[in-house]
Design an enzyme around this catalytic site. Structure first.
Site, PDB file in Angstrom:
ATOM      1  N   ASP A 153       0.837  -1.192   0.000  1.00 20.29           N
ATOM      2  CA  ASP A 153       0.000   0.000   0.000  1.00 20.29           C
ATOM      3  C   ASP A 153       0.875   1.245   0.000  1.00 20.29           C
ATOM      4  O   ASP A 153       1.758   1.399   0.851  1.00 20.29           O
ATOM      5  CB  ASP A 153      -0.908   0.016   1.236  1.00 20.29           C
ATOM      6  N   TYR A 158       3.165   9.947  -0.525  1.00 23.05           N
ATOM      7  CA  TYR A 158       4.274   9.386   0.242  1.00 23.05           C
ATOM      8  C   TYR A 158       5.610   9.546  -0.477  1.00 23.05           C
ATOM      9  O   TYR A 158       6.671   9.419   0.153  1.00 23.05           O
ATOM     10  CB  TYR A 158       4.041   7.897   0.519  1.00 23.05           C
ATOM     11  N   LYS A 183      -2.747   5.873  -4.176  1.00 25.50           N
ATOM     12  CA  LYS A 183      -3.840   6.797  -3.889  1.00 25.50           C
ATOM     13  C   LYS A 183      -3.659   8.123  -4.628  1.00 25.50           C
ATOM     14  O   LYS A 183      -2.540   8.561  -4.875  1.00 25.50           O
ATOM     15  CB  LYS A 183      -3.936   7.052  -2.386  1.00 25.50           C
ATOM     16  N   HIS A 216      -7.744   9.666  -1.883  1.00 28.82           N
ATOM     17  CA  HIS A 216      -7.032   9.651  -0.606  1.00 28.82           C
ATOM     18  C   HIS A 216      -7.802  10.314   0.539  1.00 28.82           C
ATOM     19  O   HIS A 216      -7.669   9.909   1.698  1.00 28.82           O
ATOM     20  CB  HIS A 216      -5.679  10.344  -0.783  1.00 28.82           C
TER      21      HIS A 216
END
Length: 387
Positions: A153, A158, A183, A216
């Protein structure tokens, strides 16, 4: 912010060379089609001073090279079984034993998997990543090679999608044996932006398709438009990505019942997954029950409450009783509650520990002790103020 506007015509939003998406529109309770203009039953208020606002993505798009897409979206084949007629399932919430029974068939790597409404199966245990030091190349490779992890994930926010491409390639695990989730960050919401951002994520990850693509966060932060309008416009792009097979499954993250109800009225395809914070202090059972009633897989992040649950006396006592670690107790509890669970760690030994949760069962009375620890606290984002 403006009230909800009529759904634009499929022709206006069709991708070049793609067939029209004109389909019979399901009717809602008011007698209007889901895509038609509807009276404004409530106002979309501008978020007040206390509204949660997320920081801008720390990894601007300018850092990434121009995407080299695997194929023009319009040329990709339609997903097998995509966009079937979706009736309204009855409100039947499966009990824990039924949920666990559905996770009884091990997938690649030996981790049990649960069925998704898209026709695929998602491993019930995954490896999460994050920004601010939440990624380790060696730990990901170890998880894939030594721990049987096949569910990764991540998210654009990120900043580690490109790093994951290298780790997956080094691990030697076949692409078809992996479940890769990423996401869509709120700066990319909107119809055209969503399609572009998805393909850019595919490019950074080095894949031709995503197993799961999630919106998200429910707050769109688009001036002049309500969150509901932007979410609906964004979801229509997600539907098209699903139809074309670029995303095998589509879903949302941090969505509450109110957000899901709006999406149900405005769009066609029900999200396949809702990824939400879930741990002993934050067990949103009403939301879990709602998702199950609509055949939405509930996926939980932060299962250890960012470490806060590991020092709770009840968790420590149960860890001693079962000769396990506090982390294993929290993860096993989450899985027994029927939640797809994605703990994250950058240490190989912790990942190994987190994966050793399928050779014991927590007794029902002890599960209820952990259920009773719910106090409503969030250790991550709180979407309750987002309209």
């Amino acid at each position: 912010m403006s009230s909800a506007s009529p759904r634009p015509s499929p022709t206006r939003y069709s991708m070049p060379g793609a067939p029209s998406r004109r389909r019979p529109q399901p009717r809602n309770g008011s007698g209007l089609s889901r895509g038609a203009a509807r009276p404004v039953a409530h106002r979309h208020r501008a978020p007040g001073p206390g509204t949660a606002r997320l920081p801008a993505a720390p990894f601007p798009a300018a850092r990434f090279p121009a995407p080299r897409f695997p194929a023009p979206l319009a040329q990709l084949p339609a997903a097998r079984g995509a966009v079937k007629a979706q009736g309204q399932p009855g409100v039947v919430v499966p009990d824990r034993s039924r949920v666990m029974a559905s996770a009884g068939s091990p997938g690649p790597g030996g981790v049990p998997a649960v069925p998704v409404a898209s026709g695929h199966s998602i491993p019930v245990l995954g490896l999460g990543t994050s920004h601010h030091g939440g990624y380790s190349h060696g730990a990901v490779v170890h998880a894939l090679q030594k721990c049987g992890i096949r569910h990764i994930d991540t998210a654009k926010r990120y900043g580690c999608e490109s790093l994951l491409q290298r780790a997956i390639r080094e691990s030697g695990v076949k692409r078809e044996d992996l479940w890769i989730t990423t996401k869509l960050w709120h700066s990319d919401y909107g119809y055209e932006n969503t399609k572009k951002a998805c393909l850019e994520s595919c490019e950074r990850l080095g894949v031709e398709y995503l197993d799961l693509y999630l919106i998200h966060w429910p707050d769109a932060q688009v001036p002049g438009k309500s969150n509901r309008e932007v979410r609906a416009e964004t979801w229509r792009a997600m539907e098209e990505l699903y139809e074309k097979g670029v995303c095998k499954s589509i879903g949302v993250s941090n969505f509450l019942i109110s957000h899901l109800e709006q999406l149900k009225e405005d769009c066609v395809i029900t999200p396949h997954v809702n990824q939400v914070e879930y741990h002993p202090f934050q067990r949103p059972q009403e939301l879990v029950d709602y998702c199950r009633s609509r055949d939405i897989v509930f996926e939980g992040y932060c299962p250890l409450a960012k470490g806060e649950a590991l020092t709770h006396p009840a968790v420590i006592q149960l860890a001693k009783k079962y000769s396990r670690t506090p982390a294993q107790i929290c993860i096993r509890w989450s899985i027994q509650n029927g939640i797809v669970t994605i703990p994250k760690s950058t240490k190989a030994e912790r990942i190994e520990e987190n994966c050793k949760v399928f050779d014991f069962t927590i007794a029902e009375d002890d599960v209820e002790i952990l259920n009773g620890m719910h106090d409503g606290r969030h250790v991550s984002w709180d979407p309750t103020s987002i309209v």
